[in-house]
Design a protein around this motif. Structure first.
Motif, mmCIF file in Angstrom:
data_model
loop_
_atom_site.group_PDB
_atom_site.id
_atom_site.type_symbol
_atom_site.label_atom_id
_atom_site.label_comp_id
_atom_site.label_asym_id
_atom_site.label_seq_id
_atom_site.Cartn_x
_atom_site.Cartn_y
_atom_site.Cartn_z
ATOM 1 N N GLU A 180 -11.706 -53.606 -62.139
ATOM 2 C CA GLU A 180 -10.790 -54.595 -61.570
ATOM 3 C C GLU A 180 -9.412 -54.394 -62.208
ATOM 4 O O GLU A 180 -9.202 -54.727 -63.376
ATOM 5 C CB GLU A 180 -11.298 -56.022 -61.813
ATOM 6 C CG GLU A 180 -12.559 -56.358 -61.053
ATOM 7 C CD GLU A 180 -12.959 -57.814 -61.247
ATOM 8 O OE1 GLU A 180 -12.376 -58.480 -62.142
ATOM 9 O OE2 GLU A 180 -13.850 -58.289 -60.511
ATOM 10 N N THR A 234 -6.433 -59.072 -60.511
ATOM 11 C CA THR A 234 -7.347 -60.105 -60.011
ATOM 12 C C THR A 234 -6.604 -61.323 -59.490
ATOM 13 O O THR A 234 -6.659 -62.383 -60.085
ATOM 14 C CB THR A 234 -8.308 -60.547 -61.128
ATOM 15 O OG1 THR A 234 -7.535 -61.022 -62.249
ATOM 16 C CG2 THR A 234 -9.216 -59.430 -61.566
ATOM 17 N N ILE A 282 -9.205 -53.428 -56.843
ATOM 18 C CA ILE A 282 -10.495 -53.095 -57.445
ATOM 19 C C ILE A 282 -10.899 -51.708 -56.947
ATOM 20 O O ILE A 282 -10.605 -51.334 -55.795
ATOM 21 C CB ILE A 282 -11.565 -54.161 -57.093
ATOM 22 C CG1 ILE A 282 -12.858 -53.897 -57.844
ATOM 23 C CG2 ILE A 282 -11.801 -54.221 -55.598
ATOM 24 C CD1 ILE A 282 -13.877 -55.033 -57.717
#
Length: 310
Positions: free
Chosen positions: A89, A92, A99
């Motif tokens: 990731e 986020t 990702i």
């Protein structure tokens, strides 16, 4: 050494793992989908034979941006060492997120058999709307004129950048706009490579990429036309200047060759009238002597008969 033993040794050598050339699935894809269409599935029809010692690789990257998601797929041969599945990731959310999935295998042919985005898929989070509105866009051409949307709660800045993806048979440039929770140009969070693909991020967009209503192709055409017009005007100006210069030079030469104009009164001097030569120094000296010592005998030479006749 017998021929049977030699052939047996050769057979063992050729069957050692990693020595034979692998056959790998081959696919490259860069597409934008709606998040509601995930998970995404694909089929692979092409296969590629790799060099000896090379392995097969699977690379999948998802960049979510509000209701849209950019899906990047790369399948093929690689010189990287064998490694298990890596899921990373890089960013986020709450709106823009990155990702990735990478896998390298060398055990058997067609071992890079990933066929969907399930390893990276998760149901979208339900977040309350915030007070910030930002343009939201994914495009390979330009994000000029993109519509704005309300950012989810937690977003503090609007992102406006360009992502360049090079490698793994992928050569593309993606314009991205969306909501971010940080002000810096760091969507990739410092990541420069995902599988065989190099990633470059830039937020210093040129002004010409932000001209409303004009795509880059139209701007390039306008610039080319303007430059051509300037070159044509400069050429015509040079031609006219050279013609005027040549005409003025010809008139100047003509004036220099013409004789001087005559005046209404008698000319003081005319170059066409022959001029008597000036007396030399010797002739001037003899005339002076005659004035000082006149010849008195000149009267004796008078013809008296002429007087009588008259």
């Amino acid at each position: 050494m017998s021929s049977v033993l030699l052939l047996a040794l050769l057979g063992v050598t050729f069957t050692l793992p990693g020595v034979q050339a692998l056959l790998c699935q081959s696919l490259t894809q860069t597409s934008v989908y709606n998040v509601s269409d995930l998970p995404h599935q694909w089929t692979v029809a092409e296969q590629k034979e790799c060099d000896r010692g090379w392995g097969c690789q699977d690379t999948l990257m998802l960049i979510e941006n509000g209701p849209q998601v950019l899906v990047v797929i790369s399948k093929g041969c690689t010189q990287e060492e064998d490694h298990e599945v890596h899921v990373t990731e890089h960013q986020t959310g709450p709106s823009l997120s990155v990702i990735s999935y990478t896998h390298v295998c060398c055990q058997k042919d067609l071992c890079n058999d990933l066929s969907n985005s399930l390893p990276l898929w998760a149901p979208p989070l339900q977040t309350a709307p915030g007070s910030l509105r930002c343009p939201v866009c994914f495009s390979t051409d330009s994000c000029v004129g993109a519509g704005t949307e309300v950012c989810p709660q937690g977003s503090t800045h609007c992102y406006n950048g360009v992502l360049r993806l090079i490698g793994g048979d992928i050569f593309t440039k993606v314009y991205a706009q969306g909501c971010m929770a940080q002000p810096s140009c760091n969507l990739l969070n410092g990541t420069q490579d995902i599988g065989p693909t190099e990633l470059r991020e830039s937020c210093d967009l040129k002004a010409k990429e932000n001209v409303p209503g004009l795509p880059l192709g139209a701007i390039a055409g306008i610039v080319t036309g303007v430059l051509a017009g300037v070159a044509l005007v400069a050429t015509l100006g040079c031609v006219l200047f050279l013609r005027r210069t040549a005409r003025a030079s010809g008139q100047r030469d003509l004036k220099e060759r013409q004789p001087p104009q005559s005046t209404s009164g008698p000319a003081l001097w005319d170059s066409s009238t022959p001029v008597a030569p000036r007396p030399g120094p010797r002739a001037a000296g003899s005339n002076y002597e005659e004035l000082l010592h006149p010849d008195t005998n000149m009267y004796c030479r008078i013809d008296h008969r002429a007087d009588v006749a008259s």
